[in-house]
Design an enzyme around this catalytic site. Structure first.
Site, PDB file in Angstrom:
ATOM      1  N   GLY A   1       0.831  -1.206   0.000  1.00 36.54           N
ATOM      2  CA  GLY A   1       0.000   0.000   0.000  1.00 36.54           C
ATOM      3  C   GLY A   1       0.857   1.244   0.000  1.00 36.54           C
ATOM      4  O   GLY A   1       1.992   1.243  -0.476  1.00 36.54           O
ATOM      5  N   CYS A   2       0.328   2.302   0.545  1.00 39.21           N
ATOM      6  CA  CYS A   2       0.998   3.601   0.605  1.00 39.21           C
ATOM      7  C   CYS A   2       2.397   3.457   1.199  1.00 39.21           C
ATOM      8  O   CYS A   2       2.551   3.059   2.347  1.00 39.21           O
ATOM      9  CB  CYS A   2       0.151   4.549   1.452  1.00 39.21           C
ATOM     10  SG  CYS A   2       0.950   6.086   1.892  1.00 39.21           S
ATOM     11  N   PHE A   3       3.411   3.778   0.415  1.00 38.89           N
ATOM     12  CA  PHE A   3       4.775   3.528   0.891  1.00 38.89           C
ATOM     13  C   PHE A   3       5.196   4.413   2.048  1.00 38.89           C
ATOM     14  O   PHE A   3       6.113   4.081   2.784  1.00 38.89           O
ATOM     15  CB  PHE A   3       5.800   3.518  -0.229  1.00 38.89           C
ATOM     16  CG  PHE A   3       5.830   4.672  -1.199  1.00 38.89           C
ATOM     17  CD1 PHE A   3       5.444   5.958  -0.866  1.00 38.89           C
ATOM     18  CD2 PHE A   3       6.300   4.450  -2.484  1.00 38.89           C
ATOM     19  CE1 PHE A   3       5.505   6.994  -1.778  1.00 38.89           C
ATOM     20  CE2 PHE A   3       6.376   5.482  -3.413  1.00 38.89           C
ATOM     21  CZ  PHE A   3       5.976   6.755  -3.055  1.00 38.89           C
ATOM     22  N   TRP A   4       4.546   5.543   2.258  1.00 37.38           N
ATOM     23  CA  TRP A   4       4.903   6.405   3.394  1.00 37.38           C
ATOM     24  C   TRP A   4       4.703   5.656   4.711  1.00 37.38           C
ATOM     25  O   TRP A   4       5.568   5.655   5.573  1.00 37.38           O
ATOM     26  CB  TRP A   4       4.046   7.655   3.431  1.00 37.38           C
ATOM     27  CG  TRP A   4       4.164   8.581   2.265  1.00 37.38           C
ATOM     28  CD1 TRP A   4       5.203   8.687   1.376  1.00 37.38           C
ATOM     29  CD2 TRP A   4       3.196   9.543   1.860  1.00 37.38           C
ATOM     30  NE1 TRP A   4       4.926   9.655   0.449  1.00 37.38           N
ATOM     31  CE2 TRP A   4       3.710  10.204   0.723  1.00 37.38           C
ATOM     32  CE3 TRP A   4       1.950   9.918   2.348  1.00 37.38           C
ATOM     33  CZ2 TRP A   4       3.008  11.215   0.073  1.00 37.38           C
ATOM     34  CZ3 TRP A   4       1.254  10.932   1.704  1.00 37.38           C
ATOM     35  CH2 TRP A   4       1.783  11.561   0.583  1.00 37.38           C
TER      36      TRP A   4
ATOM     37  N   CYS B   1      -2.084   7.868   4.650  1.00 37.31           N
ATOM     38  CA  CYS B   1      -2.421   6.442   4.561  1.00 37.31           C
ATOM     39  C   CYS B   1      -2.629   5.828   5.939  1.00 37.31           C
ATOM     40  O   CYS B   1      -2.240   6.379   6.946  1.00 37.31           O
ATOM     41  CB  CYS B   1      -1.363   5.684   3.768  1.00 37.31           C
ATOM     42  SG  CYS B   1       0.328   5.996   4.214  1.00 37.31           S
TER      43      CYS B   1
END
Length: 157
Positions: free
Chosen positions: A9-12, A154
């Site tokens: 998912g959202c890499f952050w 996220c």
């Protein structure tokens, strides 16, 4: 040092989650698994490149094993939702383990079976186990995003 590559998912949020663990020495977020060379965030977020938002982790295998990293990966996201994590929807947010050799592939497949047998998830694990391809680092403003900004949109972290 060794490396591992995951899409969750959202890499952050994935980066912030993994950085909490001893033995992880360095992380970089980026894009992998697609068909476009040198993709940008603007292009990847359209969902047309085939790339996943991913994290490349450098780790000390004497402190944490690849299997340990795979366990963290399953703790960090919902591996039962195809192409979706929280509010992020699209192939670029898929659950994926990008293995770099047959030993990593075997460990990933074994861990999927172990997590399935635990019965923690109400649905079937849909994580892709696929050979690693070129990893393209994301733009600098994405690196260590949570540290730089104190928060992120996220749902992981």
């Amino acid at each position: 040092m060794a490396t591992a590559i995951f899409g969750a998912g959202c890499f952050w949020g994935v980066e912030a989650f993994f950085e909490r663990f001893e033995g992880i020495t360095h992380t970089r977020v980026g894009y992998t698994g697609g068909h476009v060379e040198s993709p940008t965030y603007e292009l990847v977020k359209t969902g047309t490149t085939g790339h996943a938002e991913a994290i490349r982790i450098e780790y000390d295998p004497e402190v944490i094993t690849y299997g340990g990293l795979v366990n963290i990966f399953f703790e960090a996201h919902d591996p039962t939702t195809k192409n979706k994590q929280g509010i992020d929807v699209g192939h670029q947010y898929r659950s994926a383990i990008f293995y770099q050799n047959e030993a990593e592939k075997a460990i990933a497949e074994e861990k999927i079976q172990q997590w399935t047998n635990k019965g923690i998830f109400k649905r079937r694990i849909v994580t892709e186990v696929t050979p690693a391809r070129e990893f393209y680092e994301a733009e600098e403003y994405h690196q260590k995003y949570a540290q730089k900004n104190g928060s992120f949109a996220c749902g992981i972290g």
